[in-house]
Enzyme design. Structure first.
Site, PDB file in Angstrom:
ATOM      1  N   ASP A  13     -10.952  -5.679   0.025  1.00 58.21           N
ATOM      2  CA  ASP A  13     -11.053  -7.061   0.503  1.00 58.21           C
ATOM      3  C   ASP A  13     -12.221  -7.770  -0.182  1.00 58.21           C
ATOM      4  O   ASP A  13     -13.238  -7.150  -0.481  1.00 58.21           O
ATOM      5  CB  ASP A  13     -11.252  -7.052   2.028  1.00 58.21           C
ATOM      6  CG  ASP A  13     -10.947  -8.409   2.650  1.00 58.21           C
ATOM      7  OD1 ASP A  13     -10.427  -9.297   1.936  1.00 58.21           O
ATOM      8  OD2 ASP A  13     -11.228  -8.594   3.847  1.00 58.21           O
ATOM      9  N   HIS A  30      -8.935 -10.621  -8.430  1.00 63.64           N
ATOM     10  CA  HIS A  30      -7.925  -9.552  -8.382  1.00 63.64           C
ATOM     11  C   HIS A  30      -7.965  -8.720  -9.671  1.00 63.64           C
ATOM     12  O   HIS A  30      -7.824  -7.501  -9.624  1.00 63.64           O
ATOM     13  CB  HIS A  30      -6.533 -10.138  -8.168  1.00 63.64           C
ATOM     14  CG  HIS A  30      -6.384 -10.889  -6.868  1.00 63.64           C
ATOM     15  ND1 HIS A  30      -6.847 -10.399  -5.670  1.00 63.64           N
ATOM     16  CD2 HIS A  30      -5.818 -12.102  -6.573  1.00 63.64           C
ATOM     17  CE1 HIS A  30      -6.586 -11.276  -4.698  1.00 63.64           C
ATOM     18  NE2 HIS A  30      -5.962 -12.320  -5.219  1.00 63.64           N
ATOM     19  N   LEU A 124      -5.156  14.572  -8.343  1.00 60.86           N
ATOM     20  CA  LEU A 124      -5.276  13.573  -7.279  1.00 60.86           C
ATOM     21  C   LEU A 124      -3.942  12.853  -7.041  1.00 60.86           C
ATOM     22  O   LEU A 124      -3.227  12.550  -7.996  1.00 60.86           O
ATOM     23  CB  LEU A 124      -6.323  12.540  -7.719  1.00 60.86           C
ATOM     24  CG  LEU A 124      -6.540  11.351  -6.795  1.00 60.86           C
ATOM     25  CD1 LEU A 124      -7.543  11.698  -5.709  1.00 60.86           C
ATOM     26  CD2 LEU A 124      -7.053  10.136  -7.567  1.00 60.86           C
TER      27      LEU A 124
END
Ligand code: FPP
Length: 237
Positions: A13, A30, A124
């Site tokens: 955020d 972004h 991962l």
């Protein structure tokens, strides 16, 4: 480092505010945010975290101005296509979870090819929650559970007595361990309809850093903070 969480989840955020502070369009926030995802993937893999997930777009985010939605979707396509070689060569398994019916054909096709290509990687696991909401997930799980039961001819009585155990297997995250740690950036202290079921016992960490500034050092500090937490799961120790 001791006590490394198996699954760390990030509510990214503050991209818009980061850009605004610099007099730039929200979109640049972004773009910089993608760099933070890359940094956290590297830091997580190095620390031995097995699952890293990011809340990239909520069901509610569809209500943003159409222009921003379109540019975010375009950024996802670009970022996934650009990062795939590197993720694959580092053994990362890539997954997208969410209401994919709402995504366009181009994005769905990039997602499919990235997921197929990395499906057997054993490093991962990177999960991107896209067009996701916790309430949507719980509702679709309940519908799936009931429709399977009806299809196999179960009685109303047996459906109504279904136990809590096993419900997880109908959630969109079936097979993925619940997040041990959920981090939200930018000073907001709420879950915003994220992993509502799966986060029942997650440790929550709210940090003031805006997402584009959340890089390796911030990720490692969060792991240090997690290591100090005392998880009791409602029990007495
Ligand atoms: C929240 O900041 C951020 C988003 C809604 C989008 C996050 C998406 C990315 C960083 C792209 C990730 C891409 C991949 C492939 C994982 P905000 O816009 O709500 O910021 P604000 O609260 O300051 O307005």
């Amino acid at each position: 480092m001791n006590n490394i969480p198996m699954h760390v989840s990030l509510i990214m955020d503050g991209n818009g505010r980061w850009a605004k502070e610099r007099g730039m369009d929200r979109f640049y926030g972004h773009i910089e945010g993608v760099e933070s995802v890359r940094a956290c993937v590297e830091a997580a893999a190095l620390a031995g975290v097995k699952y890293l997930s990011v809340y990239a777009f909520s069901e509610e985010n569809w209500n943003r101005p159409q222009e921003e939605v379109a540019s975010l979707m375009g950024l996802m396509v670009k970022a996934m296509a650009a990062e795939m070689d590197r993720l694959d060569s580092n053994g990362v398994r890539f997954m997208v979870i969410g209401n994919r019916d709402r995504l366009d054909a181009e994005l769905n096709s990039v997602i499919d090819s990235c997921m197929e290509r990395t499906a057997s990687n054993s490093g991962l696991t990177l999960i991107v929650f896209l067009s996701y909401s916790g309430k949507w997930d719980i509702l679709q799980a309940a519908k799936k559970m009931v429709s399977e039961a009806l299809a196999s001819g179960d009685s109303a009585e047996s459906i109504l007595s279904m136990p809590l155990e096993g419900f997880d297997s109908y959630l969109s995250t079936a097979g993925i361990p619940d997040p041990d740690l959920i981090i939200r950036t930018s000073g907001e202290s709420r879950l915003s309809n994220y992993l509502l079921w799966q986060g029942a016992y997650s440790e929550l960490l709210f940090v003031d850093t805006l997402w584009p500034d959340f890089r390796k050092d911030e990720f490692n500090s969060a792991l240090e903070e997690y290591a100090k937490r005392d998880r009791r799961y409602g029990k007495v120790k």
